[in-house]
Scaffold this motif. Structure first.
Motif, short mmCIF file in Angstrom:
data_model
loop_
_atom_site.label_atom_id
_atom_site.label_comp_id
_atom_site.label_asym_id
_atom_site.label_seq_id
_atom_site.Cartn_x
_atom_site.Cartn_y
_atom_site.Cartn_z
N GLY A 176 0.78 -1.15 0.14
CA GLY A 176 -0.01 0.03 -0.14
C GLY A 176 0.64 1.33 -0.21
O GLY A 176 1.68 1.49 0.90
N VAL A 177 0.87 2.07 -1.13
CA VAL A 177 1.59 3.21 -1.09
C VAL A 177 0.65 4.28 -0.81
O VAL A 177 -0.26 4.69 -1.30
CB VAL A 177 2.07 3.45 -2.39
CG1 VAL A 177 2.86 4.83 -2.60
CG2 VAL A 177 2.90 2.25 -3.10
N MET A 178 0.96 5.09 0.41
CA MET A 178 0.04 6.22 1.01
C MET A 178 0.79 7.66 1.16
O MET A 178 1.23 7.73 2.30
CB MET A 178 -0.51 5.63 2.58
CG MET A 178 -1.46 4.63 2.22
SD MET A 178 -1.77 3.72 3.74
CE MET A 178 -0.44 2.74 3.84
N PRO A 179 1.00 8.19 0.10
CA PRO A 179 1.60 9.81 0.18
C PRO A 179 0.52 10.58 0.69
O PRO A 179 -0.64 10.20 0.89
CB PRO A 179 2.09 9.89 -1.24
CG PRO A 179 0.73 9.25 -2.00
CD PRO A 179 0.66 7.96 -1.32
N GLY A 180 1.20 11.80 0.97
CA GLY A 180 0.08 12.56 1.09
C GLY A 180 -0.20 13.45 -0.26
O GLY A 180 -0.36 12.75 -1.16
N THR A 181 -0.08 14.88 -0.23
CA THR A 181 -0.56 15.45 -1.55
C THR A 181 0.67 15.50 -2.42
O THR A 181 1.69 15.65 -2.27
CB THR A 181 -0.63 17.04 -1.31
OG1 THR A 181 -1.67 17.34 -0.03
CG2 THR A 181 -1.20 17.83 -2.46
N VAL A 182 0.46 14.75 -3.74
CA VAL A 182 1.46 14.59 -4.85
C VAL A 182 1.25 15.50 -5.66
O VAL A 182 0.03 15.99 -6.26
CB VAL A 182 0.98 13.16 -5.50
CG1 VAL A 182 2.13 13.04 -6.55
CG2 VAL A 182 1.01 11.94 -4.47
N ASP A 183 2.31 16.23 -6.11
CA ASP A 183 2.35 17.19 -6.97
C ASP A 183 2.15 16.83 -8.57
O ASP A 183 2.84 16.69 -9.58
CB ASP A 183 3.82 17.90 -6.95
CG ASP A 183 4.03 19.26 -7.69
OD1 ASP A 183 2.87 19.64 -8.03
OD2 ASP A 183 5.20 19.66 -8.00
N THR A 184 0.61 16.62 -8.72
CA THR A 184 0.37 16.38 -10.11
C THR A 184 -0.98 17.28 -10.44
O THR A 184 -1.37 18.17 -9.51
CB THR A 184 -0.18 14.89 -10.34
OG1 THR A 184 -1.42 14.70 -9.22
CG2 THR A 184 0.74 14.06 -9.95
N GLY A 185 -1.44 17.14 -11.56
CA GLY A 185 -2.56 18.05 -12.09
C GLY A 185 -3.63 17.80 -11.22
O GLY A 185 -4.63 18.96 -10.84
N MET A 186 -3.94 16.74 -10.62
CA MET A 186 -5.03 16.46 -9.70
C MET A 186 -5.07 17.40 -8.51
O MET A 186 -6.04 17.47 -7.82
CB MET A 186 -5.14 14.75 -9.09
CG MET A 186 -6.27 14.54 -8.51
SD MET A 186 -6.22 12.65 -7.97
CE MET A 186 -6.51 12.21 -9.53
#
Length: 246
Positions: A176-186
């Protein structure tokens, strides 16, 4: 698990994080990559970067027939990366109806589960391999501004634990990969800090190599994970201030 010469399948390969998974897999020496999307025309430029390694596969993870066709075609997979997902930035009560919540559950939870079910037998035949489920630290605590998304990811987190238990006997690692806010368009409208997509992929793939089941890429996710262990109610109350825009 060794990534060299592995055969990987990536859902949502045309999304904001999808290309980074493809790049990271190539840099890790993977032998073949099935790049999947509902519209394979959106994958043409990606495939063109390395047509000997990357194969475009038409796949809708909400469609059982589409999944079955992909499973029949990709019988050599030993690394499944469930990256496809959707976010509507909707609250639970503030949303005008349940359409966003239903779609988020259909794609983020049920679609990911359907992929795990379809490829578990393939992974078993190919020696066990690994499944990587792209989650979020918000699978562990609700951010009301994204309330229905968090609920869908919470379901996916719980499902990840259950699938992990069921597939342990066949030697399949479930990450399970659980990042915070990822710097993508989303997340373009979200404030920093944001973790770089390449870092999310790097830590996710390293978890596969090292046999780590849960990974929290980025400082934000690591801090929240620690705070959730020490004082989960305080984290809930802090995030409760971030309400949906009316």
């Amino acid at each position: 698990m060794k990534l060299e010469n592995a055969v990987a399948l990536v859902t949502g390969a045309n999304g904001g994080l999808g290309g980074y998974w493809i790049e990271g897999l190539q840099n890790s020496g993977v032998g073949k990559i099935y790049a999947c999307a509902r519209n394979i025309q959106k994958l043409e430029s990606l495939v063109a970067t390395n047509p000997k390694t990357i194969m475009a596969i038409e796949l809708d993870i909400t469609d059982e027939t589409s999944i079955a066709q992909a499973a029949a075609e990709c019988t050599d997979v030993n690394l499944l990366i469930n990256n496809a997902g959707i976010l509507f930035n909707q609250g639970l009560i503030a949303s005008k109806d349940l359409s966003a919540a239903r779609t988020e559950i259909e794609i983020n939870y049920l679609g990911t589960l359907a992929m795990c079910r379809a490829f578990a037998p393939i992974l078993k035949i190919n020696g066990g391999g690994a499944i990587v489920n792209m989650l979020t630290i918000l699978a562990k605590v609700n951010l009301p501004a994204n309330g229905s998304y968090c609920a869908a990811k919470a379901a996916t987190f719980s499902m990840t634990q259950g699938v992990r238990a069921e597939l342990a006997s066949q030697g399949t690692l479930v990450v399970g990969v659980m990042p915070g806010t990822v710097d993508t368009g989303m997340s373009k409208d979200y404030p920093p800090p944001k973790v770089a997509p390449a870092e999310v992929v790097r830590e996710g793939l390293q978890a596969v190599v090292d046999g780590v089941e849960d990974v929290y890429p980025g400082e934000q996710a690591q801090q929240l994970a620690a705070q959730l262990l020490s004082d989960p109610k305080a984290v809930e109350k802090a995030l409760a201030q971030m309400l949906p825009v009316s």
